[in-house]
Write an enzyme that holds these catalytic residues in place. Sequence first.
Site, PDB file in Angstrom:
ATOM      1  N   HIS A 188      12.762  -2.514  -1.029  1.00  0.00           N
ATOM      2  CA  HIS A 188      12.182  -0.875  -1.553  1.00  0.00           C
ATOM      3  C   HIS A 188      12.621  -0.501  -2.297  1.00  0.00           C
ATOM      4  O   HIS A 188      12.973   0.298  -1.656  1.00  0.00           O
ATOM      5  CB  HIS A 188      10.607  -1.400  -1.502  1.00  0.00           C
ATOM      6  CG  HIS A 188       9.517  -0.817  -2.726  1.00  0.00           C
ATOM      7  ND1 HIS A 188       9.886   0.734  -3.262  1.00  0.00           N
ATOM      8  CD2 HIS A 188       8.941  -1.493  -2.940  1.00  0.00           C
ATOM      9  CE1 HIS A 188       9.243   0.230  -4.169  1.00  0.00           C
ATOM     10  NE2 HIS A 188       8.239  -0.993  -3.993  1.00  0.00           N
ATOM     11  N   GLU A 236      11.805   2.612  -3.119  1.00  0.00           N
ATOM     12  CA  GLU A 236      11.417   3.486  -2.659  1.00  0.00           C
ATOM     13  C   GLU A 236      12.570   3.712  -1.361  1.00  0.00           C
ATOM     14  O   GLU A 236      12.738   5.096  -0.828  1.00  0.00           O
ATOM     15  CB  GLU A 236      10.600   3.852  -2.888  1.00  0.00           C
ATOM     16  CG  GLU A 236       9.386   3.841  -3.682  1.00  0.00           C
ATOM     17  CD  GLU A 236       8.007   3.650  -3.696  1.00  0.00           C
ATOM     18  OE1 GLU A 236       7.567   2.625  -3.090  1.00  0.00           O
ATOM     19  OE2 GLU A 236       7.695   3.399  -5.138  1.00  0.00           O
ATOM     20  N   TRP A 264      -0.005  -0.958   0.160  1.00  0.00           N
ATOM     21  CA  TRP A 264      -0.480  -0.317  -0.269  1.00  0.00           C
ATOM     22  C   TRP A 264       0.834   1.228  -0.054  1.00  0.00           C
ATOM     23  O   TRP A 264       0.512   2.283  -0.285  1.00  0.00           O
ATOM     24  CB  TRP A 264      -1.180   0.029   1.678  1.00  0.00           C
ATOM     25  CG  TRP A 264      -2.287  -1.114   1.393  1.00  0.00           C
ATOM     26  CD1 TRP A 264      -1.963  -1.939   0.080  1.00  0.00           C
ATOM     27  CD2 TRP A 264      -3.300  -1.160   2.602  1.00  0.00           C
ATOM     28  NE1 TRP A 264      -3.258  -3.144   0.651  1.00  0.00           N
ATOM     29  CE2 TRP A 264      -3.963  -2.035   1.858  1.00  0.00           C
ATOM     30  CE3 TRP A 264      -3.429  -0.657   3.232  1.00  0.00           C
ATOM     31  CZ2 TRP A 264      -5.326  -2.823   2.636  1.00  0.00           C
ATOM     32  CZ3 TRP A 264      -4.446  -0.995   3.984  1.00  0.00           C
ATOM     33  CH2 TRP A 264      -5.714  -1.818   3.728  1.00  0.00           C
ATOM     34  N   SER A 317       4.427  -1.796 -11.537  1.00  0.00           N
ATOM     35  CA  SER A 317       3.090  -1.765 -12.668  1.00  0.00           C
ATOM     36  C   SER A 317       2.520  -2.731 -12.905  1.00  0.00           C
ATOM     37  O   SER A 317       1.640  -2.946 -13.679  1.00  0.00           O
ATOM     38  CB  SER A 317       3.402  -0.613 -13.794  1.00  0.00           C
ATOM     39  OG  SER A 317       3.398   0.758 -13.147  1.00  0.00           O
ATOM     40  N   GLU A 350      11.819  -5.721  -8.726  1.00  0.00           N
ATOM     41  CA  GLU A 350      11.120  -4.785  -9.170  1.00  0.00           C
ATOM     42  C   GLU A 350      11.857  -3.629  -9.949  1.00  0.00           C
ATOM     43  O   GLU A 350      12.907  -3.460  -9.518  1.00  0.00           O
ATOM     44  CB  GLU A 350      10.422  -3.808  -7.415  1.00  0.00           C
ATOM     45  CG  GLU A 350      10.263  -4.523  -6.972  1.00  0.00           C
ATOM     46  CD  GLU A 350       8.740  -3.898  -6.588  1.00  0.00           C
ATOM     47  OE1 GLU A 350       7.518  -4.129  -6.499  1.00  0.00           O
ATOM     48  OE2 GLU A 350       9.116  -2.411  -5.621  1.00  0.00           O
ATOM     49  N   GLY A 393       5.515   2.582 -10.488  1.00  0.00           N
ATOM     50  CA  GLY A 393       4.783   3.537 -10.408  1.00  0.00           C
ATOM     51  C   GLY A 393       5.169   4.805 -12.084  1.00  0.00           C
ATOM     52  O   GLY A 393       4.341   6.081 -11.718  1.00  0.00           O
ATOM     53  N   GLY A 395       1.475  -2.254  -6.264  1.00  0.00           N
ATOM     54  CA  GLY A 395       1.673  -1.567  -5.687  1.00  0.00           C
ATOM     55  C   GLY A 395       0.189  -0.940  -6.152  1.00  0.00           C
ATOM     56  O   GLY A 395      -0.480  -1.407  -5.045  1.00  0.00           O
ATOM     57  N   GLY A 396       0.204   0.737  -7.129  1.00  0.00           N
ATOM     58  CA  GLY A 396      -1.371   0.655  -6.959  1.00  0.00           C
ATOM     59  C   GLY A 396      -2.623   0.298  -6.995  1.00  0.00           C
ATOM     60  O   GLY A 396      -3.551   0.371  -6.524  1.00  0.00           O
TER      61      GLY A 396
END
Length: 254
Positions: free
Chosen positions: A99, A101, A10, A217, A171, A177, A238-239
Amino acid sequence: MRKNLVAGNWKMNMTYQDGLALVSEITNMVADEATGSTAEVVICPPFPFLHSIGKLLPQGGNIHLGAQNCHQKESGAYTGEVSAKMLQSVGVEYVILGHSERRQYFGETDELLSQKLKAALGAGLKPIFCVGESLETREADETFAYLEKQLKDGLFHLSNEEFDQVTVAYEPIWAIGTGKTATSAQAQEVHAFIREQIARAYDAEAAQNTTILYGGSANAQNARELFSQPDVDGGLIGGASLKSRDFTEIIKSF
Ligand code: 3PY
């Protein structure tokens, strides 16, 4: 042991109320529509929601609780941080580590991640360890050398027994994203490479037993094609994990 797995990351999204509503929708939809799916499901909400969301997950069902990060130390004066043991004490089973990020915005290095892995495993958590190259690395044709180093420096210090508990997530940073997804052939090529590296570092059995997820994605439209590849065992989503309908469709891809 190798399995089909769909994990929803999330990230820093949702309020507590929205999160509870989303999980209720997902558990209902999965119970109604995805009973034939072979996928184990993991939901990774932000820290403050973990305990309450864990309580909403049907006991003994195939939806499990995961966190998005943990600290490398067991306890102490580390204001604002959350330890692996704390996560385990509120019912968390999985933890995402490395991750891109976290690597990019919080400066997490392979050295730090190797400590986080030890902490997570020490607390009985199952790490989902992320690796992936940037667009520049891919365009410079250095993807495999880059991934080899990430795996060696971050992950392959674990013993065989420790490594057994790890899920790897590929990833590619250029697909996170951005709405760009690796083609199923690109994903398969890298997943097969990762499996080969595991066989070298451990053995062929460990390589065959490792669950390797694709992330970046992945969505309800492309999941089936990605998951049909022989070395793609599922997705870190993700999204699309923030929408109950899309997430359920992805689970139903297995
Ligand atoms: C994405 O799909 O964008 C992700 O980063 C999943 O972790």
